[in-house]
Design an enzyme around this catalytic site. Structure first.
Site, PDB file in Angstrom:
ATOM      1  N   GLU A 112       5.281  16.437  -6.308  1.00 51.67           N
ATOM      2  CA  GLU A 112       4.306  15.351  -6.420  1.00 51.67           C
ATOM      3  C   GLU A 112       3.073  15.659  -5.580  1.00 51.67           C
ATOM      4  O   GLU A 112       3.076  16.532  -4.711  1.00 51.67           O
ATOM      5  CB  GLU A 112       4.908  14.025  -5.930  1.00 51.67           C
ATOM      6  CG  GLU A 112       5.911  13.386  -6.851  1.00 51.67           C
ATOM      7  CD  GLU A 112       6.162  11.943  -6.476  1.00 51.67           C
ATOM      8  OE1 GLU A 112       6.129  11.098  -7.378  1.00 51.67           O
ATOM      9  OE2 GLU A 112       6.388  11.649  -5.276  1.00 51.67           O
ATOM     10  N   LEU A 142       0.850  -1.190   0.000  1.00 51.86           N
ATOM     11  CA  LEU A 142       0.000   0.000   0.000  1.00 51.86           C
ATOM     12  C   LEU A 142       0.879   1.231   0.000  1.00 51.86           C
ATOM     13  O   LEU A 142       1.896   1.271   0.679  1.00 51.86           O
ATOM     14  CB  LEU A 142      -0.914  -0.015   1.234  1.00 51.86           C
ATOM     15  CG  LEU A 142      -1.725   1.232   1.581  1.00 51.86           C
ATOM     16  CD1 LEU A 142      -2.999   0.819   2.326  1.00 51.86           C
ATOM     17  CD2 LEU A 142      -0.945   2.229   2.456  1.00 51.86           C
ATOM     18  N   ASN A 143       0.461   2.283  -0.767  1.00 52.79           N
ATOM     19  CA  ASN A 143       1.085   3.594  -0.580  1.00 52.79           C
ATOM     20  C   ASN A 143       0.042   4.698  -0.697  1.00 52.79           C
ATOM     21  O   ASN A 143      -0.945   4.646   0.045  1.00 52.79           O
ATOM     22  CB  ASN A 143       2.319   3.805  -1.464  1.00 52.79           C
ATOM     23  CG  ASN A 143       2.126   3.632  -2.930  1.00 52.79           C
ATOM     24  OD1 ASN A 143       1.875   2.532  -3.415  1.00 52.79           O
ATOM     25  ND2 ASN A 143       2.263   4.712  -3.689  1.00 52.79           N
ATOM     26  N   ASP A 144       0.183   5.682  -1.542  1.00 51.80           N
ATOM     27  CA  ASP A 144      -0.581   6.931  -1.487  1.00 51.80           C
ATOM     28  C   ASP A 144      -2.088   6.729  -1.320  1.00 51.80           C
ATOM     29  O   ASP A 144      -2.700   5.940  -2.048  1.00 51.80           O
ATOM     30  CB  ASP A 144      -0.380   7.721  -2.775  1.00 51.80           C
ATOM     31  CG  ASP A 144       1.070   7.966  -3.115  1.00 51.80           C
ATOM     32  OD1 ASP A 144       1.947   7.438  -2.433  1.00 51.80           O
ATOM     33  OD2 ASP A 144       1.307   8.709  -4.090  1.00 51.80           O
ATOM     34  N   GLN A 148      -3.111   3.570  -3.451  1.00 48.25           N
ATOM     35  CA  GLN A 148      -2.199   2.867  -4.340  1.00 48.25           C
ATOM     36  C   GLN A 148      -1.977   1.462  -3.800  1.00 48.25           C
ATOM     37  O   GLN A 148      -1.730   1.271  -2.599  1.00 48.25           O
ATOM     38  CB  GLN A 148      -0.875   3.606  -4.426  1.00 48.25           C
ATOM     39  CG  GLN A 148      -0.930   4.886  -5.245  1.00 48.25           C
ATOM     40  CD  GLN A 148      -0.924   4.601  -6.728  1.00 48.25           C
ATOM     41  OE1 GLN A 148       0.113   4.400  -7.320  1.00 48.25           O
ATOM     42  NE2 GLN A 148      -2.102   4.564  -7.334  1.00 48.25           N
ATOM     43  N   TYR A 201      -1.633   5.272 -11.434  1.00 49.23           N
ATOM     44  CA  TYR A 201      -0.972   6.059 -10.394  1.00 49.23           C
ATOM     45  C   TYR A 201      -1.984   6.918  -9.641  1.00 49.23           C
ATOM     46  O   TYR A 201      -3.186   6.812  -9.820  1.00 49.23           O
ATOM     47  CB  TYR A 201       0.135   6.910 -11.019  1.00 49.23           C
ATOM     48  CG  TYR A 201       1.423   6.157 -11.279  1.00 49.23           C
ATOM     49  CD1 TYR A 201       1.461   4.765 -11.305  1.00 49.23           C
ATOM     50  CD2 TYR A 201       2.613   6.834 -11.521  1.00 49.23           C
ATOM     51  CE1 TYR A 201       2.644   4.084 -11.547  1.00 49.23           C
ATOM     52  CE2 TYR A 201       3.802   6.152 -11.767  1.00 49.23           C
ATOM     53  CZ  TYR A 201       3.810   4.776 -11.778  1.00 49.23           C
ATOM     54  OH  TYR A 201       4.983   4.106 -12.010  1.00 49.23           O
ATOM     55  N   SER A 202      -1.479   7.806  -8.806  1.00 53.37           N
ATOM     56  CA  SER A 202      -2.331   8.504  -7.838  1.00 53.37           C
ATOM     57  C   SER A 202      -3.290   9.489  -8.493  1.00 53.37           C
ATOM     58  O   SER A 202      -3.063   9.972  -9.604  1.00 53.37           O
ATOM     59  CB  SER A 202      -1.471   9.231  -6.811  1.00 53.37           C
ATOM     60  OG  SER A 202      -0.806   8.311  -5.991  1.00 53.37           O
ATOM     61  N   ASP A 213      -0.563  12.895 -10.716  1.00 52.52           N
ATOM     62  CA  ASP A 213      -1.310  13.046  -9.463  1.00 52.52           C
ATOM     63  C   ASP A 213      -2.358  14.150  -9.529  1.00 52.52           C
ATOM     64  O   ASP A 213      -2.299  15.143  -8.792  1.00 52.52           O
ATOM     65  CB  ASP A 213      -0.357  13.302  -8.291  1.00 52.52           C
ATOM     66  CG  ASP A 213       0.786  12.300  -8.212  1.00 52.52           C
ATOM     67  OD1 ASP A 213       0.602  11.177  -8.686  1.00 52.52           O
ATOM     68  OD2 ASP A 213       1.851  12.658  -7.685  1.00 52.52           O
TER      69      ASP A 213
END
Length: 477
Positions: free
Chosen positions: A213, A21-23, A39, A85-86, A153
């Site tokens: 970002e 897991l990220n953003d 993410q 992506y984000s 983003d």
């Protein structure tokens, strides 16, 4: 194999059922339901799984009862074949518009910074349960010619009858490298959410990193704010300590006119915080959720290295933002207090045992402590100290796995709240004026998962609570 419950899995921080897991992405409340996208690389616990990066989805009627709803879309189309992506969410009537960056790496001899990468901004409409087809709304040729291939983003919002989008970008400098490239925000306007026109670019007079970002633009108490994650800042003694930063600018001027950025402030001064995103819920609160992690981090996170655990990273608790004393304050949403139980009043020089490694502490520092010196020790290697106006968060090698020390200049600390959750700590100083978030890895007994928290705080009033498990995480433990 790991026997029994994994003592490092969080009890009240949102985490992946498995994988990476990220953003946080697409945060919103729609028809009474909270949606938290993020993410997600479900097939791998470590960074190698990012080759399948897509979105994961949690939803629920409140922030304590979110249910994992799976993957809304996959990177399987020509416009996003190398990653979804984000991005963000915009509620519009009876639907939610999800925007994200579709990453494409072209074959050939490319560096993927100045050539070979497509950054496609994509729209997917949803009713919160089903997801429509992908519509590409911006491609590389729609960005300023001096931008590199790193544009991503999208954060989208509405003002009046127009929609606006801000993107983070890396602009090519004269030498085309990280020493001369600079970060910039790109602002677009649309009337229908499909057709977008570049309105302006915004940066600082002095170069502030080589890439920006995860942008976020909003107003709070009449103050305009541009959130950004700059990459390439030089570390200083008391700020910019991580490899990449996350913070916000105050903005003077009108959105459709000239604007000036000033007073950059970091959101969080801990080891593990990045890519925060804010949204307004149906009660009018401005809420923030961040990733408890860091891209390209130098730390050795053991959860990703053990196949028996098969997961890595989590999100912060939702934080409510308020404007006070000329800055943004952050505090856990009040709902988090519903997880508290077994209230304990702790005297200085005492300790509290957390059987499940999860607790919530409030410390009020009383007048009359002439030394103004104190210490809190969490587990077997995370220490918080305050002495002569310097706050320190320090970890041993065994517990920090590469995390060492963070320092903050704080003239006076009157109140501190500490959320401890198995392998995460969030520290809020002076009612959320300053925040520090970190991962840490105690040597839990596989059966009891006891965590000892000790206090040497002199003249202080200390209250502690054990914390029950968020409904979401009960299904995952």
């Amino acid at each position: 194999m790991l026997k029994g419950r994994d003592g490092w899995r969080q009890r009240f921080h949102l985490m992946p059922p498995e994988g990476w897991l990220n953003d946080p992405n697409g945060l919103c409340q729609f028809q009474g339901i909270y949606h938290v996208f993020f993410q997600y690389s479900p097939n791998e616990p470590g960074p190698d799984g990012r080759k399948a990066r897509t979105w994961g989805h949690y939803a629920g009627e409140d922030l304590l009862h979110l249910k994992f709803c799976g993957v809304p879309f996959w990177p399987e189309d020509p416009v996003d074949r190398d990653g979804c992506y984000s991005g963000s969410a915009l509620v519009q009537g009876e639907e939610v518009m999800l925007y994200y960056t579709g990453n494409v790496k072209q074959p050939g001899d490319h560096d993927y910074t100045y050539s070979g990468r497509e950054a496609n901004e994509i729209l997917v409409k949803t009713d919160g349960k089903t997801f429509g087809f992908k519509q590409t709304v911006l491609v590389n040729s729609d960005y300023p010619k001096d931008c590199t291939c790193h544009v991503r983003d999208p954060k989208v919002w509405q003002e009046g009858n127009s929609l606006y989008m801000v993107l983070g970008a890396r602009v090519a400098g004269p030498d085309r490298n990280a020493q001369t490239d600079y970060g910039e925000a790109l602002f677009y306007r649309s009337e229908d959410g499909l057709h977008w026109t570049l309105m302006k670019t915004l940066t600082t007079p002095e170069r502030f990193g080589y890439m920006w970002e995860c942008p976020d633009y909003f107003e709070i108490d009449g103050h305009k704010v541009l959130g950004i994650c700059p990459q390439g800042l030089e570390a200083e003694e008391f700020r910019y300590q991580n490899i990449y930063q996350a913070g916000y600018w105050l903005v003077d001027g009108e959105l459709e006119g000239e604007q000036v950025l000033h007073d950059f402030t970091e959101w969080d001064y801990g080891f593990d915080f990045y890519a925060p995103q804010t949204f307004v819920d149906e009660s009018g609160r401005r809420l923030l959720i961040g990733w408890v992690g860091m891209p390209d981090e130098p730390y050795k996170n053991p959860t990703a290295s053990l196949a028996a655990r098969s997961w890595e990273n989590c999100l912060t608790v939702p934080r409510e933002l308020t404007w006070e004393n000329g800055r943004i304050y952050q505090n856990p949403v009040p709902e988090m207090k519903e997880l508290r139980y077994d209230e304990t009043h702790i005297f200085p020089d005492q300790e509290m045992i957390l059987p499940d490694g999860a607790g919530d502490f409030e410390i009020s520092f009383l007048e009359g402590d002439e030394e103004e010196k104190w210490e809190v020790v969490i587990g077997d290697g995370l220490t918080l100290t305050y002495d002569e106006g310097i706050f320190r968060m320090e970890l041993t090698e065994a517990v920090g796995c590469g995390r060492t020390i963070r320092r903050l200049q704080v003239p006076d600390i009157q109140f501190m709240r500490i959320l401890v959750d198995c392998s995460v700590a969030e520290i809020y100083l002076n009612d959320g004026e300053l925040v520090l978030t970190t991962r840490f890895y105690p040597a839990y007994d596989k059966e009891s998962h006891d965590l000892r928290v000790s206090f040497r705080c002199g003249n202080a009033a200390i209250t502690g609570w054990k914390m029950s498990c968020m409904q979401t995480n009960k299904e995952l433990i």
